[in-house]
Write a protein that holds these residues in place. Structure first.
Motif, PDB file in Angstrom:
ATOM      1  N   ARG A   1      -4.038   4.668  -0.507  1.00 34.86           N
ATOM      2  CA  ARG A   1      -3.300   4.571  -0.659  1.00 34.86           C
ATOM      3  C   ARG A   1      -2.082   4.061  -2.460  1.00 34.86           C
ATOM      4  NH1 ARG A   1      -3.579  -0.229   4.372  1.00 34.86           N
ATOM      5  NH2 ARG A   1      -5.217  -0.424   2.654  1.00 34.86           N
ATOM      6  N   GLY A   2      -3.073   3.129  -3.441  1.00 36.79           N
ATOM      7  CA  GLY A   2      -3.081   3.115  -4.289  1.00 36.79           C
ATOM      8  C   GLY A   2      -3.436   2.592  -4.703  1.00 36.79           C
ATOM      9  N   ARG A   3      -4.437   2.296  -6.051  1.00 42.01           N
ATOM     10  CA  ARG A   3      -4.882   1.626  -6.989  1.00 42.01           C
ATOM     11  C   ARG A   3      -5.394  -0.088  -6.676  1.00 42.01           C
ATOM     12  NH1 ARG A   3      -8.223   5.182  -9.138  1.00 42.01           N
ATOM     13  NH2 ARG A   3      -8.985   3.195 -10.955  1.00 42.01           N
ATOM     14  N   PHE A   4      -6.181  -0.060  -5.835  1.00 36.70           N
ATOM     15  CA  PHE A   4      -5.975  -1.646  -5.555  1.00 36.70           C
ATOM     16  C   PHE A   4      -6.782  -2.356  -6.240  1.00 36.70           C
ATOM     17  CE2 PHE A   4      -3.045  -1.425  -2.792  1.00 36.70           C
ATOM     18  CZ  PHE A   4      -3.212  -0.714  -2.035  1.00 36.70           C
TER      19      PHE A   4
ATOM     20  N   GLY B   1       0.896  -0.627   0.185  1.00 37.04           N
ATOM     21  CA  GLY B   1       0.165   0.365  -0.413  1.00 37.04           C
ATOM     22  C   GLY B   1       0.683   1.691   0.396  1.00 37.04           C
ATOM     23  N   GLY B   2       2.243   1.337   0.630  1.00 43.69           N
ATOM     24  CA  GLY B   2       3.009   2.657   0.128  1.00 43.69           C
ATOM     25  C   GLY B   2       2.939   3.220   1.584  1.00 43.69           C
ATOM     26  N   PRO B   3       3.499   4.079   1.395  1.00 46.57           N
ATOM     27  CA  PRO B   3       3.741   4.663   0.849  1.00 46.57           C
ATOM     28  C   PRO B   3       5.642   4.839   0.558  1.00 46.57           C
ATOM     29  CG  PRO B   3       4.429   5.892   2.510  1.00 46.57           C
ATOM     30  CD  PRO B   3       3.423   4.629   2.807  1.00 46.57           C
ATOM     31  N   ASP B   4       5.856   3.300   1.156  1.00 44.62           N
ATOM     32  CA  ASP B   4       7.783   3.293   1.104  1.00 44.62           C
ATOM     33  C   ASP B   4       7.232   1.616  -0.033  1.00 44.62           C
ATOM     34  OD1 ASP B   4       8.261   5.569   2.242  1.00 44.62           O
ATOM     35  OD2 ASP B   4       8.016   4.278   4.234  1.00 44.62           O
ATOM     36  N   ALA B   5       8.798   1.017  -0.724  1.00 46.78           N
ATOM     37  CA  ALA B   5       8.203   0.130  -0.483  1.00 46.78           C
ATOM     38  C   ALA B   5       8.440  -0.965   0.383  1.00 46.78           C
ATOM     39  CB  ALA B   5      10.095  -0.202  -2.049  1.00 46.78           C
ATOM     40  N   GLU B   6       8.105  -2.133   0.209  1.00 48.64           N
ATOM     41  CA  GLU B   6       8.628  -3.751   0.712  1.00 48.64           C
ATOM     42  C   GLU B   6       9.253  -4.679   0.273  1.00 48.64           C
ATOM     43  OE1 GLU B   6       5.355  -6.453   2.869  1.00 48.64           O
ATOM     44  OE2 GLU B   6       5.354  -4.294   2.949  1.00 48.64           O
ATOM     45  N   ASP B   7      10.212  -5.265   0.305  1.00 46.42           N
ATOM     46  CA  ASP B   7      10.554  -6.589   0.401  1.00 46.42           C
ATOM     47  C   ASP B   7      10.891  -6.424  -0.956  1.00 46.42           C
ATOM     48  OD1 ASP B   7      10.465  -7.846   2.829  1.00 46.42           O
ATOM     49  OD2 ASP B   7       8.716  -8.615   2.182  1.00 46.42           O
ATOM     50  N   GLY B   8      11.213  -5.379  -1.952  1.00 46.07           N
ATOM     51  CA  GLY B   8      11.568  -4.959  -3.032  1.00 46.07           C
ATOM     52  C   GLY B   8      10.666  -4.536  -4.098  1.00 46.07           C
ATOM     53  N   HIS B   9       9.277  -4.869  -3.620  1.00 49.50           N
ATOM     54  CA  HIS B   9       7.878  -4.408  -4.751  1.00 49.50           C
ATOM     55  C   HIS B   9       7.763  -2.613  -4.233  1.00 49.50           C
ATOM     56  CE1 HIS B   9       7.070  -8.136  -4.884  1.00 49.50           C
ATOM     57  NE2 HIS B   9       7.275  -8.713  -4.020  1.00 49.50           N
ATOM     58  N   PRO B  10       7.731  -2.100  -5.513  1.00 46.94           N
ATOM     59  CA  PRO B  10       7.177  -0.346  -5.359  1.00 46.94           C
ATOM     60  C   PRO B  10       5.690  -0.441  -4.964  1.00 46.94           C
ATOM     61  CG  PRO B  10       7.026  -1.057  -7.284  1.00 46.94           C
ATOM     62  CD  PRO B  10       8.096  -2.397  -6.261  1.00 46.94           C
ATOM     63  N   ALA B  11       5.521   0.871  -4.021  1.00 45.50           N
ATOM     64  CA  ALA B  11       4.247   1.039  -3.427  1.00 45.50           C
ATOM     65  C   ALA B  11       3.276   0.773  -4.509  1.00 45.50           C
ATOM     66  CB  ALA B  11       4.239   2.218  -2.596  1.00 45.50           C
ATOM     67  N   GLY B  12       2.533   0.072  -4.148  1.00 48.56           N
ATOM     68  CA  GLY B  12       0.932   0.378  -5.222  1.00 48.56           C
ATOM     69  C   GLY B  12       1.065  -1.289  -5.969  1.00 48.56           C
ATOM     70  N   THR B  13       2.028  -2.194  -5.767  1.00 48.63           N
ATOM     71  CA  THR B  13       2.052  -3.692  -6.363  1.00 48.63           C
ATOM     72  C   THR B  13       1.313  -4.365  -6.111  1.00 48.63           C
ATOM     73  OG1 THR B  13       4.735  -3.151  -6.627  1.00 48.63           O
ATOM     74  CG2 THR B  13       3.709  -5.210  -6.545  1.00 48.63           C
ATOM     75  N   VAL B  14       0.639  -4.790  -6.739  1.00 51.73           N
ATOM     76  CA  VAL B  14      -0.277  -5.497  -6.295  1.00 51.73           C
ATOM     77  C   VAL B  14      -0.705  -6.244  -6.805  1.00 51.73           C
ATOM     78  CG1 VAL B  14      -3.215  -5.743  -5.986  1.00 51.73           C
ATOM     79  CG2 VAL B  14      -2.259  -3.116  -5.188  1.00 51.73           C
ATOM     80  N   PHE B  15      -1.071  -8.198  -6.560  1.00 56.49           N
ATOM     81  CA  PHE B  15      -1.368  -9.094  -6.535  1.00 56.49           C
ATOM     82  C   PHE B  15      -2.560  -9.908  -6.383  1.00 56.49           C
ATOM     83  CE2 PHE B  15       3.228  -9.349  -6.139  1.00 56.49           C
ATOM     84  CZ  PHE B  15       3.962  -9.441  -7.988  1.00 56.49           C
ATOM     85  N   LEU B  16      -3.384 -10.017  -7.385  1.00 55.01           N
ATOM     86  CA  LEU B  16      -4.984 -10.271  -7.057  1.00 55.01           C
ATOM     87  C   LEU B  16      -4.389 -12.200  -7.369  1.00 55.01           C
ATOM     88  CD1 LEU B  16      -7.371  -8.165  -9.365  1.00 55.01           C
ATOM     89  CD2 LEU B  16      -6.528  -8.418  -6.741  1.00 55.01           C
ATOM     90  N   GLY B  17      -5.659 -12.969  -7.139  1.00 50.95           N
ATOM     91  CA  GLY B  17      -5.596 -14.243  -6.684  1.00 50.95           C
ATOM     92  C   GLY B  17      -7.245 -14.507  -7.385  1.00 50.95           C
ATOM     93  N   TRP B  18      -7.409 -15.731  -7.563  1.00 55.14           N
ATOM     94  CA  TRP B  18      -8.570 -16.159  -8.320  1.00 55.14           C
ATOM     95  C   TRP B  18      -8.894 -17.547  -8.432  1.00 55.14           C
ATOM     96  CZ3 TRP B  18     -11.809 -12.624 -11.818  1.00 55.14           C
ATOM     97  CH2 TRP B  18     -12.965 -13.644 -12.265  1.00 55.14           C
ATOM     98  N   ALA B  19      -9.939 -18.132  -7.907  1.00 56.60           N
ATOM     99  CA  ALA B  19     -10.163 -19.030  -7.101  1.00 56.60           C
ATOM    100  C   ALA B  19     -11.860 -19.878  -7.757  1.00 56.60           C
ATOM    101  CB  ALA B  19      -9.815 -19.875  -6.153  1.00 56.60           C
ATOM    102  N   THR B  20     -12.021 -20.559  -8.122  1.00 55.59           N
ATOM    103  CA  THR B  20     -13.473 -20.672  -8.691  1.00 55.59           C
ATOM    104  C   THR B  20     -14.337 -22.094  -8.013  1.00 55.59           C
ATOM    105  OG1 THR B  20     -12.762 -21.084 -10.932  1.00 55.59           O
ATOM    106  CG2 THR B  20     -13.624 -19.174 -10.321  1.00 55.59           C
TER     107      THR B  20
END
Length: 182
Positions: free
Chosen positions: A171-174, A106-125
């Motif tokens: 905090r970013g676009r999720f 969410g930021g404002p700082d990078a975390e574990d090498g990922h810039p602020a705003g990085t988002v991963f979505l998972g999907w299961a059906t």
């Protein structure tokens, strides 16, 4: 108060699933429950929205969704692997037909090498017989720009133009507009 644009997108998600007779659940980390709030802010959402899991900490991801300690230690909380396991865990612990997970920075700082705003979505059906279906549609967004990641070969294309996107938080676009693509 939910932003009117976000509310309109949440309403679109609910209408799409209501028309199909399907239900949804979400597992949220970086969005901290804001996606669930956007969906449940719409009157009558309970016929579509099954439940939401807010799993901000690694401990919550393990306890509520069954994400393995090994996954979190090997790949980190902000990863495709964690997003996939969160979505699978939400499906296993709900009655929903579709589960989407969010994990990111969410930021404002990078975390574990990922810039602020990085988002991963998972999907299961879940299939028509109620069995869990492993679906590996993963969407990664950097600085609020969604991109298509690894995708099941038979899954419909989910790309920038058709995600729609319920963007939540300052905090970013999720993006969780994948819910609008049942």
């Amino acid at each position: 108060m939910i932003d009117p644009d976000i509310r309109a997108l949440a309403n679109r998600v609910l209408e799409a699933h209501r028309a199909l007779g399907t239900t949804v659940a979400v597992a949220e980390s970086c969005t901290g429950g804001l996606v669930s709030a956007a969906l449940t802010d719409i009157p009558g959402s309970s016929d579509v929205f099954d439940r939401g899991f807010v799993t901000y900490s690694d401990e919550a991801k393990r306890e509520l969704l069954g994400v393995g300690r090994d996954v979190l230690e090997t790949f980190g909380a902000v990863s495709i692997a964690t997003a996939w396991h969160m979505a699978q865990g939400a499906l296993a612990h709900s009655h929903a037909d579709l589960c989407v997970s969010t994990t990111g920075v969410g930021g404002p700082d990078a975390e574990d090498g990922h810039p602020a705003g990085t988002v991963f979505l998972g999907w299961a059906t879940r299939d028509e017989a109620g069995h869990r279906v492993d679906d590996d549609r993963i969407v990664r967004g950097d600085h609020g720009v969604p991109r298509t990641g690894h995708q099941h070969p038979q899954a419909p294309h989910v790309g920038v133009g058709d995600l729609g996107g319920v963007a939540v938080g300052h905090r970013g676009r999720f993006v969780i507009g994948a819910l609008a693509q049942p």
